[in-house]
Design a protein around this motif. Structure first.
Motif, PDB file in Angstrom:
ATOM      1  N   ALA A  42       0.832  -1.196   0.000  1.00 11.15           N
ATOM      2  CA  ALA A  42       0.000   0.000   0.000  1.00 11.15           C
ATOM      3  C   ALA A  42       0.872   1.253   0.000  1.00 11.15           C
ATOM      4  N   LEU A  43       2.008   1.172   0.679  1.00 10.79           N
ATOM      5  CA  LEU A  43       2.920   2.308   0.678  1.00 10.79           C
ATOM      6  C   LEU A  43       3.376   2.604  -0.749  1.00 10.79           C
ATOM      7  N   GLU A  44       3.742   1.546  -1.494  1.00 12.50           N
ATOM      8  CA  GLU A  44       4.147   1.751  -2.880  1.00 12.50           C
ATOM      9  C   GLU A  44       2.995   2.283  -3.723  1.00 12.50           C
ATOM     10  N   SER A  45       1.790   1.805  -3.426  1.00 12.60           N
ATOM     11  CA  SER A  45       0.637   2.321  -4.161  1.00 12.60           C
ATOM     12  C   SER A  45       0.430   3.793  -3.853  1.00 12.60           C
ATOM     13  N   LEU A  46       0.608   4.180  -2.591  1.00 14.39           N
ATOM     14  CA  LEU A  46       0.477   5.593  -2.235  1.00 14.39           C
ATOM     15  C   LEU A  46       1.530   6.412  -2.981  1.00 14.39           C
ATOM     16  N   GLU A  47       2.755   5.878  -3.042  1.00 17.41           N
ATOM     17  CA  GLU A  47       3.801   6.570  -3.800  1.00 17.41           C
ATOM     18  C   GLU A  47       3.380   6.722  -5.257  1.00 17.41           C
ATOM     19  N   ALA A  48       2.881   5.612  -5.841  1.00 20.01           N
ATOM     20  CA  ALA A  48       2.478   5.654  -7.244  1.00 20.01           C
ATOM     21  C   ALA A  48       1.337   6.646  -7.434  1.00 20.01           C
ATOM     22  N   ILE A  49       0.381   6.654  -6.493  1.00 25.41           N
ATOM     23  CA  ILE A  49      -0.752   7.578  -6.594  1.00 25.41           C
ATOM     24  C   ILE A  49      -0.241   9.011  -6.545  1.00 25.41           C
ATOM     25  N   ASN A  50       0.651   9.264  -5.599  1.00 27.89           N
ATOM     26  CA  ASN A  50       1.196  10.609  -5.449  1.00 27.89           C
ATOM     27  C   ASN A  50       1.880  11.053  -6.743  1.00 27.89           C
ATOM     28  N   GLU A  51       2.659  10.124  -7.317  1.00 26.38           N
ATOM     29  CA  GLU A  51       3.400  10.453  -8.531  1.00 26.38           C
ATOM     30  C   GLU A  51       2.461  10.679  -9.715  1.00 26.38           C
ATOM     31  N   ARG A  52       1.473   9.783  -9.836  1.00 29.66           N
ATOM     32  CA  ARG A  52       0.565   9.904 -10.975  1.00 29.66           C
ATOM     33  C   ARG A  52      -0.303  11.150 -10.860  1.00 29.66           C
ATOM     34  N   LEU A  53      -0.749  11.438  -9.624  1.00 31.32           N
ATOM     35  CA  LEU A  53      -1.525  12.664  -9.421  1.00 31.32           C
ATOM     36  C   LEU A  53      -0.643  13.864  -9.763  1.00 31.32           C
ATOM     37  N   HIS A  54       0.603  13.808  -9.337  1.00 33.19           N
ATOM     38  CA  HIS A  54       1.534  14.894  -9.605  1.00 33.19           C
ATOM     39  C   HIS A  54       1.690  15.099 -11.115  1.00 33.19           C
ATOM     40  N   ASP A  55       1.870  13.980 -11.847  1.00 32.85           N
ATOM     41  CA  ASP A  55       1.970  14.063 -13.311  1.00 32.85           C
ATOM     42  C   ASP A  55       0.731  14.721 -13.906  1.00 32.85           C
ATOM     43  N   ALA A  56      -0.400  14.504 -13.250  1.00 35.27           N
ATOM     44  CA  ALA A  56      -1.653  15.051 -13.768  1.00 35.27           C
ATOM     45  C   ALA A  56      -1.961  16.412 -13.150  1.00 35.27           C
ATOM     46  N   GLY A  57      -1.009  16.975 -12.415  1.00 36.66           N
ATOM     47  CA  GLY A  57      -1.208  18.310 -11.841  1.00 36.66           C
ATOM     48  C   GLY A  57      -2.121  18.350 -10.625  1.00 36.66           C
ATOM     49  N   VAL A  58      -2.213  17.238  -9.903  1.00 38.68           N
ATOM     50  CA  VAL A  58      -3.072  17.190  -8.713  1.00 38.68           C
ATOM     51  C   VAL A  58      -2.199  16.853  -7.504  1.00 38.68           C
ATOM     52  N   ARG A  59      -2.458  17.522  -6.361  1.00 38.73           N
ATOM     53  CA  ARG A  59      -1.688  17.223  -5.163  1.00 38.73           C
ATOM     54  C   ARG A  59      -2.426  16.225  -4.280  1.00 38.73           C
ATOM     55  N   LEU A  60      -1.675  15.306  -3.679  1.00 38.97           N
ATOM     56  CA  LEU A  60      -2.256  14.334  -2.750  1.00 38.97           C
ATOM     57  C   LEU A  60      -1.977  14.780  -1.319  1.00 38.97           C
ATOM     58  N   HIS A  61      -3.009  14.741  -0.460  1.00 41.90           N
ATOM     59  CA  HIS A  61      -2.854  15.035   0.959  1.00 41.90           C
ATOM     60  C   HIS A  61      -3.415  13.869   1.770  1.00 41.90           C
ATOM     61  N   LEU A  62      -3.022  13.803   3.035  1.00 43.92           N
ATOM     62  CA  LEU A  62      -3.619  12.827   3.943  1.00 43.92           C
ATOM     63  C   LEU A  62      -4.214  13.587   5.119  1.00 43.92           C
ATOM     64  N   SER A  63      -5.246  13.005   5.750  1.00 46.36           N
ATOM     65  CA  SER A  63      -5.721  13.594   7.000  1.00 46.36           C
ATOM     66  C   SER A  63      -6.127  12.503   7.967  1.00 46.36           C
ATOM     67  N   GLU A  64      -6.062  12.827   9.261  1.00 45.41           N
ATOM     68  CA  GLU A  64      -6.460  11.905  10.336  1.00 45.41           C
ATOM     69  C   GLU A  64      -5.729  10.571  10.289  1.00 45.41           C
ATOM     70  N   VAL A  65      -4.416  10.631  10.005  1.00 45.07           N
ATOM     71  CA  VAL A  65      -3.614   9.405  10.007  1.00 45.07           C
ATOM     72  C   VAL A  65      -3.377   8.998  11.458  1.00 45.07           C
ATOM     73  N   LYS A  66      -3.620   7.716  11.785  1.00 44.24           N
ATOM     74  CA  LYS A  66      -3.466   7.257  13.166  1.00 44.24           C
ATOM     75  C   LYS A  66      -2.017   7.258  13.620  1.00 44.24           C
ATOM     76  N   GLY A  67      -1.816   7.374  14.915  1.00 41.12           N
ATOM     77  CA  GLY A  67      -0.474   7.412  15.495  1.00 41.12           C
ATOM     78  C   GLY A  67       0.443   6.292  15.019  1.00 41.12           C
ATOM     79  N   PRO A  68       0.047   5.013  15.220  1.00 44.61           N
ATOM     80  CA  PRO A  68       0.952   3.918  14.839  1.00 44.61           C
ATOM     81  C   PRO A  68       1.248   3.915  13.330  1.00 44.61           C
ATOM     82  N   VAL A  69       0.254   4.301  12.515  1.00 46.43           N
ATOM     83  CA  VAL A  69       0.464   4.334  11.063  1.00 46.43           C
ATOM     84  C   VAL A  69       1.443   5.447  10.721  1.00 46.43           C
TER      85      VAL A  69
END
Lengths: 577, 577
Positions: free
Chosen positions: B511-538
């Motif tokens: 999932a971490l790699e998928s998040l990286e890929a999502i971030n990169e692909r969104l970036h290529d498409a001019g969109v920024r990825l953000h996260l919110s309410e990420v739990k402490g251990p995560v």
């Protein structure tokens, strides 16, 4: 039935214009130049005659142009699938025999059937069972095995084996018989390709060529190595000096081929065909998605299954071998400006022309040259830093990855991938079977509740708030029972337990029974069970169950509501006794 | 090493007093009276000579008293494990032969080794792979198969089979040879036991006997049936009239027995031994926990594995068969007032006395009587309403349950349970591979965010808030990529995507790699990825990864904070363009 879903060509063909055609043709020429040595080399790697690689690069490309959804994926023989083909066929027949070639045809047909059916029944999610660390470890280990397996061609010795230990042992035994000419060609080609990879691009840029074009030209180095060493072999009659050449290749287009109908053989190859299919699919989809996203395009994984499946059927019935989307070729196709899958069809025309007219020349191609192109190509597959990255991020993922690598190296590709899949599923279930649980208390003066071990919070000796950070399902149902029962034996004063459920995304039938058992056992012990912050979809299911009917306590919308109701003095430091 | 962990007897024996001894002995007498017919009957069910059941009820009980953690569990032969023993041994040898008996000994020893090792290595969680619906379906189906398999003894005909179809077919073929005397005894005993179960308790209560005592006395009806029919058989010489009796049983205590050391046999029985172990363990633990909770006691599942494992080793080495904790006997033991595992040891003395002195009488016991006790006992195992309950609560759980039942009935116990386990794991992974995702919007005037499809909320056309209600791991990593990429192809105006993560309990390497890929692909498409309410251990894990370093957007503590930062006009209905 939605015809358009099954025929993505209808998406782009009606609007196909001259500009697109020009871009596609330019890309096709470059891909063809890459594909000729690759298709020969991967046939060699799979233990098949060279022409099988060419056959697998004609019809499948045309079919994928009709059924595939990626605009730029370059389908054909690839390194890992070829290695897996060799491993699958080794127990069936001697490499290069007609039974062996028939086995490769059957693998392509079976893989085609499996992929197509998975696509029609939308079973693309099955590929999800291959976790990234397992795939990454598998490809790294395969790259190492492939590279090692080609050393025999560089040395010009006889040596066979399907894992690193066998290969190293076989080469060690036969290295005394090294052929000097072969070694010279192999090492020469290898050195040339490595240098081309590193230095040709800067050189071309220095000559004023645009970076993107320089990049693409550098990727055509293998064809240069092929041409030069073929000429050398022809001119100096190197085959008489013991240099192994590709040899006579039948000229002409592939003919219709029936796979063997021996049911014993089908069942013997079924697992291998499935693994080749799934690994190939995962690789194709990730390449296809990466390239598509760069242009804000989409690929449909279920239709991709049909595209790859029909391509494999085409490969098998035209005497080819298992095919899938290749990483480096697809990137080149994309960067050379391919705009539609028609580019692949044009490349097929290129390969068909090569099959018709270049086979007399291919006969003089030294196998050592092909081995060198394979070795240089697979080094890009080997990603050892991924091991360190995975280790630092997650020990469990690392465990699955390491098992895959080690088993692939020392046992076989199939054992490696099966162990990896089993281990990642097992470790995931194990991880979720012992979820993070925290006794929470109230952050003074607020409506928030936090872990008592991490924060300074208010508590109540008679009421315990237990937050479970996981969906409740069979693998952790018993853990939940044990955790709650532990709680009540440790805290004899307890009268109420509140399960705080914001992270519970699912309560399956096993967990429901465990909740019933917990409720009953707490009741027997004089303690009431409550729930708080149950999610909408979970609550929808719980409604109407006996659990809710028998629940000794209540379901609170918020944990604070539960605090107020159960501790009596919500605004004091300590609740009432 | 903690000696006390491995020897729970040290918990209670030092404080063992006369009162406890009296309670334990009273309970032991009642359990012994139940156990004599049960141990004979379950040996018969397993295709073994009657004495094997007795042997399995002596040493194992003593050993469990030392190593077991449940105060009241009654260990010994049980119906389901006996059926599984018969199924496992059928391909090995003819029932009743010495090879068959040696196989039963080996199963007990292997099961003992497996359970003990699982306990030492704390692998009790493996039992979690058996979901409740699968266990419940398996026990129901086993009950049906066991009941059907006993009909041949009631009719006095020859008929064998290991699934319902085989059994029904065999009985259909041979029913013409029914023995009238046998049928009379069988049906008589059956009717008596059914009546006893229903009417004896009220009758005894009517006579002024306390309900609990009446309950226990009613459970001793089988011994009455045994005594009466044995006397009838002896007095009327029924064996000469074709009534099959238990026959000569060797008198005396069991002797030390070595299991066969044939490695082929060990590997042939390995899967069966594992299944018997795990099913037996799950049943024992759930009975043990239910009873322990009533007295606010605890059992330790990992130590239970050792208790049951050593009990099985004892059973095997003394010529017995696989044993586990029996449901009905344990309840009787509990209700009769047993306070410590010593009660089990006293019951072992009772069975040893029976083995020494009652065997001449047992020879006259009609098999039809034992069959009747089995049939009446297993009807309590059959829980058909559970099918309906599970169907209403969850279709996926129902699917796994139904597959288990159908395969157990029409194929074999092992196929049933393996299919059930595989299916429940597969369905769970499938379910989590397509998690509930919701685009959320702001509840006007608040800091809360809710699903746009369910609530009337504020939205912003340039920013999408996507909530994922599941941990992110390999099975849904690709789904997440597809979901997010879908979003950006559907909404060309989009500039920001916020992943709202309060329900994400885990992000694995895939999932971490998928998040990286999502971030990169969104970036290529001019969109920024953000996260919110990420739990402490995560968040602890994500820190230091390349993903966070490359993240185009930010990590917001709360979704409202993200709303304020990204939409510019937090208090208006529409955000700025």
């Amino acid at each position: 039935m939605n015809v358009k879903r099954y025929l993505p060509i209808l998406d782009w063909a009606p609007r196909y214009g001259r500009d697109q055609a020009t871009s596609d043709m330019v890309a096709a020429v470059i891909v063809t130049v890459m594909l000729i040595p690759q298709s020969l080399a991967y046939a060699l790697l799979a233990g098949l005659p060279a022409q099988v690689g060419l056959y697998a690069s004609i019809l499948p490309l045309v079919i994928y142009a009709i059924f595939g959804t990626s605009r730029t994926l370059s389908v054909g023989p690839v390194a890992v699938a070829s290695l897996m083909t060799a491993a699958a066929l080794a127990p069936i027949a001697e490499a290069g025999t007609s039974a062996y070639i028939a086995g490769a045809v059957l693998l392509a047909v079976m893989s085609g059937i499996m992929l197509t059916l998975m696509g029609v029944f939308r079973l693309g999610f099955l590929a999800n069972f291959l976790s990234h660390p397992v795939i990454s470890g598998f490809i790294t280990a395969s790259g190492i095995v492939i590279g090692a397996s080609q050393l025999k061609h560089i040395f010009g010795v006889e040596a066979s084996g399907h894992n690193l230990i066998e290969i190293i042992h076989a080469i060690g035994v036969s290295i005394g018989e090294t052929n000097g000419y072969t070694l010279a060609i192999g090492v020469g080609a290898w050195a040339f390709l490595m240098l081309a990879r590193k230095h040709v691009k800067p050189l071309l840029k220095g000559l004023g060529i645009k970076p993107r074009l320089a990049d693409i030209l550098a990727k055509t180095a293998p064809i240069l190595a092929v041409v030069v060493t073929t000429l050398l072999a022809w001119f100096f009659n190197l085959d008489e000096k013991g240099v192994r050449l590709v040899g006579a290749v039948p000229s002409g287009l592939p003919e219709f081929t029936m796979p063997p109908l021996d049911t014993g053989l089908w069942s013997q190859l079924a697992v291998s065909a499935l693994l080749i299919s799934v690994v190939g699919f995962v690789e194709s989809v990730s390449v296809g998605q990466t390239l598509a996203a760069k242009r804000r395009q989409r690929i449909d994984p279920d239709q991709e299954l049909i595209g790859l499946g029909t391509a494999n059927l085409g490969s098998g019935f035209s005497g080819g071998m298992p095919v899938t989307g290749g990483f480096s070729r697809s990137v080149v196709n994309f960067e050379a400006g391919a705009e539609t899958p028609a580019s692949g069809a044009y490349a097929a025309v290129g390969i068909a022309l090569a099959t018709l007219f270049l086979t007399p020349a291919i006969a003089y191609l030294p196998q050592a040259t092909l081995a060198a192109t394979i070795i240089v190509a697979v080094t890009t597959l080997i990603d050892l830093p991924a091991l360190g990255r995975t280790y630092r991020y997650s020990r469990t993922d690392f465990g699955a990855m390491l098992a895959t690598i080690v088993l692939t190296l020392v046992h076989s590709v199939e054992a490696g991938i099966i162990a990896g899949v089993a281990l990642s599923i097992g470790l995931f279930l194990f991880r979720t079977s012992r979820p993070h649980c925290a006794v929470v208390g109230r952050v003074p003066g607020t409506e928030h509740f936090r872990n008592v071990l991490r924060h300074d919070v208010e508590l109540c000796p008679k009421v315990t708030f237990l937050r479970v950070d996981e969906s409740l399902y069979f693998a952790n149902a018993r853990f939940l029972e044990e955790t709650v029962l532990d709680l009540i034996t440790r805290e004899p004063e307890l009268t109420d337990v509140v399960l705080v459920c914001p992270a519970v995304n699912l309560v399956d039938a096993s967990a429901l029974e465990s909740l019933e058992a917990i409720n009953e056992r707490l009741h027997d012990a004089g303690v009431r069970l409550h729930l708080s912050e149950v999610k909408g979809p979970v609550m929808d299911r719980l409604k109407g169950t006996e659990f809710l009917a028998h629940l000794a306590g209540r379901v609170f919308l918020s944990t604070f509501e539960a605090w107020q109701a159960l501790t009596n003095k919500p605004d004091r430091m300590m609740c009432s006794k």
